[in-house]
Design a protein around this motif. Structure first.
Motif, PDB file in Angstrom:
ATOM      1  N   GLY A 182      40.246  34.450  38.044  1.00  7.95           N
ATOM      2  CA  GLY A 182      39.894  33.245  37.305  1.00  7.95           C
ATOM      3  C   GLY A 182      38.775  32.445  37.948  1.00  7.95           C
ATOM      4  N   LEU A 183      38.603  32.622  39.256  1.00  6.75           N
ATOM      5  CA  LEU A 183      37.496  31.956  39.952  1.00  6.75           C
ATOM      6  C   LEU A 183      36.164  32.664  39.715  1.00  6.75           C
ATOM      7  CD1 LEU A 183      39.247  31.152  43.367  1.00  6.75           C
ATOM      8  CD2 LEU A 183      38.592  29.511  41.589  1.00  6.75           C
ATOM      9  N   GLY A 184      36.223  33.861  39.110  1.00  8.04           N
ATOM     10  CA  GLY A 184      35.000  34.580  38.786  1.00  8.04           C
ATOM     11  C   GLY A 184      34.747  35.842  39.584  1.00  8.04           C
ATOM     12  N   HIS A 185      35.697  36.246  40.422  1.00 10.10           N
ATOM     13  CA  HIS A 185      35.507  37.463  41.214  1.00 10.10           C
ATOM     14  C   HIS A 185      35.653  38.691  40.316  1.00 10.10           C
ATOM     15  CE1 HIS A 185      35.392  35.413  45.104  1.00 10.10           C
ATOM     16  NE2 HIS A 185      36.300  34.599  44.598  1.00 10.10           N
ATOM     17  N   ARG A 186      34.810  39.679  40.561  1.00 12.62           N
ATOM     18  CA  ARG A 186      34.780  40.884  39.735  1.00 12.62           C
ATOM     19  C   ARG A 186      36.066  41.680  39.882  1.00 12.62           C
ATOM     20  NH1 ARG A 186      33.603  45.933  41.076  1.00 12.62           N
ATOM     21  NH2 ARG A 186      32.994  45.241  43.162  1.00 12.62           N
ATOM     22  N   THR A 187      36.560  41.782  41.092  1.00 12.13           N
ATOM     23  CA  THR A 187      37.826  42.454  41.366  1.00 12.13           C
ATOM     24  C   THR A 187      38.415  41.876  42.640  1.00 12.13           C
ATOM     25  OG1 THR A 187      38.958  44.608  41.494  1.00 12.13           O
ATOM     26  CG2 THR A 187      36.891  44.374  42.752  1.00 12.13           C
ATOM     27  N   VAL A 188      39.584  42.373  43.034  1.00 11.30           N
ATOM     28  CA  VAL A 188      40.293  41.873  44.211  1.00 11.30           C
ATOM     29  C   VAL A 188      40.729  43.062  45.051  1.00 11.30           C
ATOM     30  CG1 VAL A 188      42.271  40.546  45.064  1.00 11.30           C
ATOM     31  CG2 VAL A 188      41.114  39.853  42.935  1.00 11.30           C
ATOM     32  N   HIS A 189      40.381  43.060  46.323  1.00 13.51           N
ATOM     33  CA  HIS A 189      40.837  44.091  47.249  1.00 13.51           C
ATOM     34  C   HIS A 189      42.183  43.667  47.842  1.00 13.51           C
ATOM     35  CE1 HIS A 189      36.634  45.181  46.787  1.00 13.51           C
ATOM     36  NE2 HIS A 189      36.894  46.340  47.338  1.00 13.51           N
ATOM     37  N   HIS A 190      42.958  44.651  48.284  1.00 10.46           N
ATOM     38  CA  HIS A 190      44.288  44.367  48.809  1.00 10.46           C
ATOM     39  C   HIS A 190      44.499  45.055  50.148  1.00 10.46           C
ATOM     40  CE1 HIS A 190      48.414  43.361  49.124  1.00 10.46           C
ATOM     41  NE2 HIS A 190      48.932  44.476  48.633  1.00 10.46           N
ATOM     42  N   ARG A 202      54.582  43.691  45.895  1.00 13.74           N
ATOM     43  CA  ARG A 202      53.311  42.984  46.070  1.00 13.74           C
ATOM     44  C   ARG A 202      52.150  43.868  45.619  1.00 13.74           C
ATOM     45  NH1 ARG A 202      54.351  39.548  51.755  1.00 13.74           N
ATOM     46  NH2 ARG A 202      56.516  39.044  51.239  1.00 13.74           N
ATOM     47  N   GLN A 203      52.203  45.131  45.984  1.00 11.31           N
ATOM     48  CA  GLN A 203      51.155  46.061  45.563  1.00 11.31           C
ATOM     49  C   GLN A 203      51.156  46.244  44.047  1.00 11.31           C
ATOM     50  OE1 GLN A 203      51.971  49.649  47.792  1.00 11.31           O
ATOM     51  NE2 GLN A 203      52.182  48.493  49.706  1.00 11.31           N
ATOM     52  N   THR A 204      52.345  46.346  43.469  1.00 11.69           N
ATOM     53  CA  THR A 204      52.461  46.555  42.029  1.00 11.69           C
ATOM     54  C   THR A 204      51.921  45.365  41.253  1.00 11.69           C
ATOM     55  OG1 THR A 204      54.390  47.982  42.311  1.00 11.69           O
ATOM     56  CG2 THR A 204      54.075  46.997  40.144  1.00 11.69           C
ATOM     57  N   GLY A 205      52.258  44.146  41.690  1.00  8.98           N
ATOM     58  CA  GLY A 205      51.770  42.956  41.009  1.00  8.98           C
ATOM     59  C   GLY A 205      50.263  42.845  41.047  1.00  8.98           C
ATOM     60  N   TRP A 206      49.676  43.155  42.202  1.00 13.92           N
ATOM     61  CA  TRP A 206      48.206  43.151  42.343  1.00 13.92           C
ATOM     62  C   TRP A 206      47.573  44.154  41.390  1.00 13.92           C
ATOM     63  CZ3 TRP A 206      46.096  47.700  44.783  1.00 13.92           C
ATOM     64  CH2 TRP A 206      44.710  47.688  44.922  1.00 13.92           C
ATOM     65  N   ARG A 207      48.104  45.361  41.393  1.00 18.89           N
ATOM     66  CA  ARG A 207      47.527  46.429  40.570  1.00 18.89           C
ATOM     67  C   ARG A 207      47.669  46.117  39.076  1.00 18.89           C
ATOM     68  NH1 ARG A 207      50.109  49.990  42.820  1.00 18.89           N
ATOM     69  NH2 ARG A 207      48.584  50.657  44.371  1.00 18.89           N
ATOM     70  N   GLU A 208      48.829  45.621  38.674  1.00 12.21           N
ATOM     71  CA  GLU A 208      49.053  45.321  37.260  1.00 12.21           C
ATOM     72  C   GLU A 208      48.141  44.206  36.767  1.00 12.21           C
ATOM     73  OE1 GLU A 208      53.180  44.432  36.926  1.00 12.21           O
ATOM     74  OE2 GLU A 208      53.796  46.548  36.779  1.00 12.21           O
ATOM     75  N   ALA A 209      47.929  43.191  37.597  1.00  9.34           N
ATOM     76  CA  ALA A 209      47.068  42.079  37.183  1.00  9.34           C
ATOM     77  C   ALA A 209      45.634  42.556  36.963  1.00  9.34           C
ATOM     78  CB  ALA A 209      47.102  40.965  38.225  1.00  9.34           C
ATOM     79  N   LEU A 210      45.133  43.428  37.839  1.00  7.50           N
ATOM     80  CA  LEU A 210      43.787  43.965  37.671  1.00  7.50           C
ATOM     81  C   LEU A 210      43.701  44.839  36.422  1.00  7.50           C
ATOM     82  CD1 LEU A 210      42.845  44.922  41.349  1.00  7.50           C
ATOM     83  CD2 LEU A 210      41.974  42.997  40.015  1.00  7.50           C
ATOM     84  N   ASP A 212      45.651  44.779  33.729  1.00  7.19           N
ATOM     85  CA  ASP A 212      45.795  43.966  32.524  1.00  7.19           C
ATOM     86  C   ASP A 212      44.503  43.225  32.190  1.00  7.19           C
ATOM     87  OD1 ASP A 212      48.394  44.806  32.367  1.00  7.19           O
ATOM     88  OD2 ASP A 212      49.275  42.938  33.124  1.00  7.19           O
ATOM     89  N   ALA A 213      43.726  42.889  33.219  1.00  2.90           N
ATOM     90  CA  ALA A 213      42.466  42.178  32.997  1.00  2.90           C
ATOM     91  C   ALA A 213      41.306  43.128  32.730  1.00  2.90           C
ATOM     92  CB  ALA A 213      42.143  41.301  34.207  1.00  2.90           C
ATOM     93  N   GLY A 214      41.590  44.436  32.764  1.00  6.25           N
ATOM     94  CA  GLY A 214      40.545  45.417  32.533  1.00  6.25           C
ATOM     95  C   GLY A 214      39.552  45.525  33.673  1.00  6.25           C
ATOM     96  N   ARG A 215      40.009  45.229  34.887  1.00  7.09           N
ATOM     97  CA  ARG A 215      39.123  45.259  36.058  1.00  7.09           C
ATOM     98  C   ARG A 215      39.341  46.526  36.880  1.00  7.09           C
ATOM     99  NH1 ARG A 215      37.131  40.047  36.840  1.00  7.09           N
ATOM    100  NH2 ARG A 215      37.361  38.963  34.833  1.00  7.09           N
ATOM    101  N   GLU A 216      38.341  46.845  37.646  1.00  7.24           N
ATOM    102  CA  GLU A 216      38.428  47.982  38.570  1.00  7.24           C
ATOM    103  C   GLU A 216      39.533  47.727  39.595  1.00  7.24           C
ATOM    104  OE1 GLU A 216      35.896  49.781  42.372  1.00  7.24           O
ATOM    105  OE2 GLU A 216      35.072  48.169  41.112  1.00  7.24           O
TER     106      GLU A 216
END
Length: 332
Positions: A182-190, A202-210, A212-216
């Motif tokens: 939401g801050l504008g980052h293209r994707t999020v590394h974990h 924690r890993q599953t939530g991160w992956r699902e959010a990306l 669902d948003a159609g992000r890499e």
């Protein structure tokens, strides 16, 4: 689901006797911390209401010691220590002795040694901190006659039908990831911490959010419990200019990654945003103050004891994001 619905509960006895439910529990546990006249009031109320303690409360009151033993592979990491503190506080309030048994590893000999200790009636009831393979192995190996509740990762522990309580880390990790997107980052590394499950909540939530948003979804980076591992992984990420947002598996990992970014000359949050997990007390005083997910491990420990003792269980506070200074939009 409570299968005792319709029968008198411990709060009914407390109301009838004019005491707290903790006092009723102390009477059930034969605690010496109850005055004789108060004990008689409670016993009279039980008889009048035809109250029958549930199996867990009966176990704490007879057959095994009036005690709770916590079995854990670690007593210093924040989540483990928080559960342990919660168990100790709740046990003390209910007049129960609290002990700790450390299981050295998931090796068969270490697990067997822990199980032998916990199977002795003097250990009382058991709380297993099953955040790791060692704790999970003990939980699976405990004989059915040992009363036990486990604190686990979200979703519980596959392969066990024992009572388990957990915090919803999956949704919290998804919330943290959505915050960064939401801050504008293209994707999020974990940068992940070790997990009993193949893919932690924690890993599953991160992956699902990306997803669902159609992000890499970038390759997940796995660090050990040693913060040096996280620092080394952070140093690798710092070399990649495409990395602008990092979700860390816990706050210790975030601190190590922050150091690696600092040494690489990458500003937080000017160039890279960081989110931690757990909300250790010092997180609010870092520079910059860490955005992180608050986890109520203390409440989780208390809930485990309440479940064993047959007293009303107060649900731990749901994990939620605490936004501070370590996150911002990407540099333009």
């Amino acid at each position: 689901m409570d299968n005792s619905e319709g029968r008198p509960q411990i709060r009914d006895v407390a109301a009838a006797a004019g005491v707290s439910y903790q006092t009723v529990s102390r009477v059930l546990n034969n605690s010496p911390r109850v005055r004789p006249e108060t004990r008689q009031q409670v016993l009279d109320a039980m008889r009048e209401l035809r109250y029958r303690p549930n199996r867990a409360a009966q176990t704490l009151g007879s057959g095994r010691a009036n005690a709770v033993t916590v079995v854990t592979a670690n007593t210093t990491l924040y989540g483990y220590a928080g559960v342990l503190q919660g168990v100790e506080e709740a046990g003390r309030q209910l007049g129960l002795a609290v002990g700790v048994r450390v299981v050295e590893s998931e090796a068969a000999a270490d697990v067997r040694q822990a199980v032998d200790h916990l199977s002795d009636p003097s250990a009382g009831s058991v709380v297993v901190v099953a955040f790791d393979p060692a704790g999970a192995a003990v939980l699976r190996a405990l004989p059915p006659e040992v009363p036990v509740v486990a604190a686990t990762e979200a979703g519980g522990l596959p392969g066990s039908d024992r009572s388990m309580l957990f915090l919803d880390e999956r949704e919290a990790a998804a919330e943290a990831t959505r915050h960064l997107l939401g801050l504008g980052h293209r994707t999020v590394h974990h940068v992940a911490i070790p997990s009993e499950a193949r893919s932690s909540a924690r890993q599953t939530g991160w992956r699902e959010a990306l997803t669902d948003a159609g992000r890499e979804v970038p390759p997940m980076v796995t660090a050990g419990w040693d913060v040096r591992d996280a620092y080394q992984e952070g140093a690798k990420l710092a070399k990649d200019p495409q990395v602008t947002a990092i979700l860390c598996g816990n706050d210790d990992t975030a601190l190590a990654v922050r150091r690696a970014l600092y040494e690489a000359g990458r500003d937080v949050p000017g160039e890279v945003s960081i989110v931690g997990f757990d909300d250790v007390p010092a997180a609010a005083f870092w520079t910059p103050a860490l955005t992180t997910v608050r986890m109520d491990f203390l409440g989780l420990g208390r809930a485990c004891v309440a479940s064993l003792a047959g007293v009303p269980v107060t649900s731990p506070q749901a994990p939620h994001l605490v936004v501070r200074e370590s996150t911002a939009g990407p540099a333009t």
